[in-house]
Write a protein that holds these residues in place. Sequence first.
Motif, PDB file in Angstrom:
ATOM      1  N   PRO A  44      -8.012   4.800   2.062  1.00  0.00           N
ATOM      2  CA  PRO A  44      -7.729   3.512   2.703  1.00  0.00           C
ATOM      3  C   PRO A  44      -7.025   3.631   4.052  1.00  0.00           C
ATOM      4  CG  PRO A  44      -6.052   3.982   1.102  1.00  0.00           C
ATOM      5  CD  PRO A  44      -7.051   5.116   1.021  1.00  0.00           C
ATOM      6  N   PHE A  45      -7.360   4.615   4.887  1.00  0.00           N
ATOM      7  CA  PHE A  45      -6.654   4.796   6.150  1.00  0.00           C
ATOM      8  C   PHE A  45      -6.982   3.704   7.160  1.00  0.00           C
ATOM      9  CE2 PHE A  45      -6.719   9.456   4.926  1.00  0.00           C
ATOM     10  CZ  PHE A  45      -5.424   9.418   4.438  1.00  0.00           C
ATOM     11  N   GLY A  46      -8.108   3.046   7.036  1.00  0.00           N
ATOM     12  CA  GLY A  46      -8.486   2.004   7.975  1.00  0.00           C
ATOM     13  C   GLY A  46      -7.947   0.629   7.612  1.00  0.00           C
ATOM     14  N   ASP A  47      -7.275   0.515   6.475  1.00  0.00           N
ATOM     15  CA  ASP A  47      -6.761  -0.784   6.020  1.00  0.00           C
ATOM     16  C   ASP A  47      -5.340  -0.989   6.530  1.00  0.00           C
ATOM     17  OD1 ASP A  47      -9.124  -0.953   4.702  1.00  0.00           O
ATOM     18  OD2 ASP A  47      -8.309  -0.417   2.758  1.00  0.00           O
ATOM     19  N   ALA A  48      -5.200  -1.280   7.820  1.00  0.00           N
ATOM     20  CA  ALA A  48      -3.881  -1.485   8.404  1.00  0.00           C
ATOM     21  C   ALA A  48      -3.668  -2.964   8.669  1.00  0.00           C
ATOM     22  CB  ALA A  48      -3.758  -0.706   9.708  1.00  0.00           C
TER      23      ALA A  48
END
Length: 57
Positions: A44-48
């Motif tokens: 989930p690195f793009g879920d900022a």
Amino acid sequence: MYGWIWRHLPGNVWVRAVVALVLALAVVFVLFQYVFPWAEPILPFGDATVTGAGGRP
């Protein structure tokens, strides 16, 4: 684990050190070429969440 690997490498200390370095570089290469690209869509690195100034949405 590292002791077991070290004991099973061939040669004297210098040869073992070079072989251990090559093995470590091979592991890093495999991780960056195959494992990380495979796992990237799963992680989930793009879920900022970015908020506005002052912490207010």
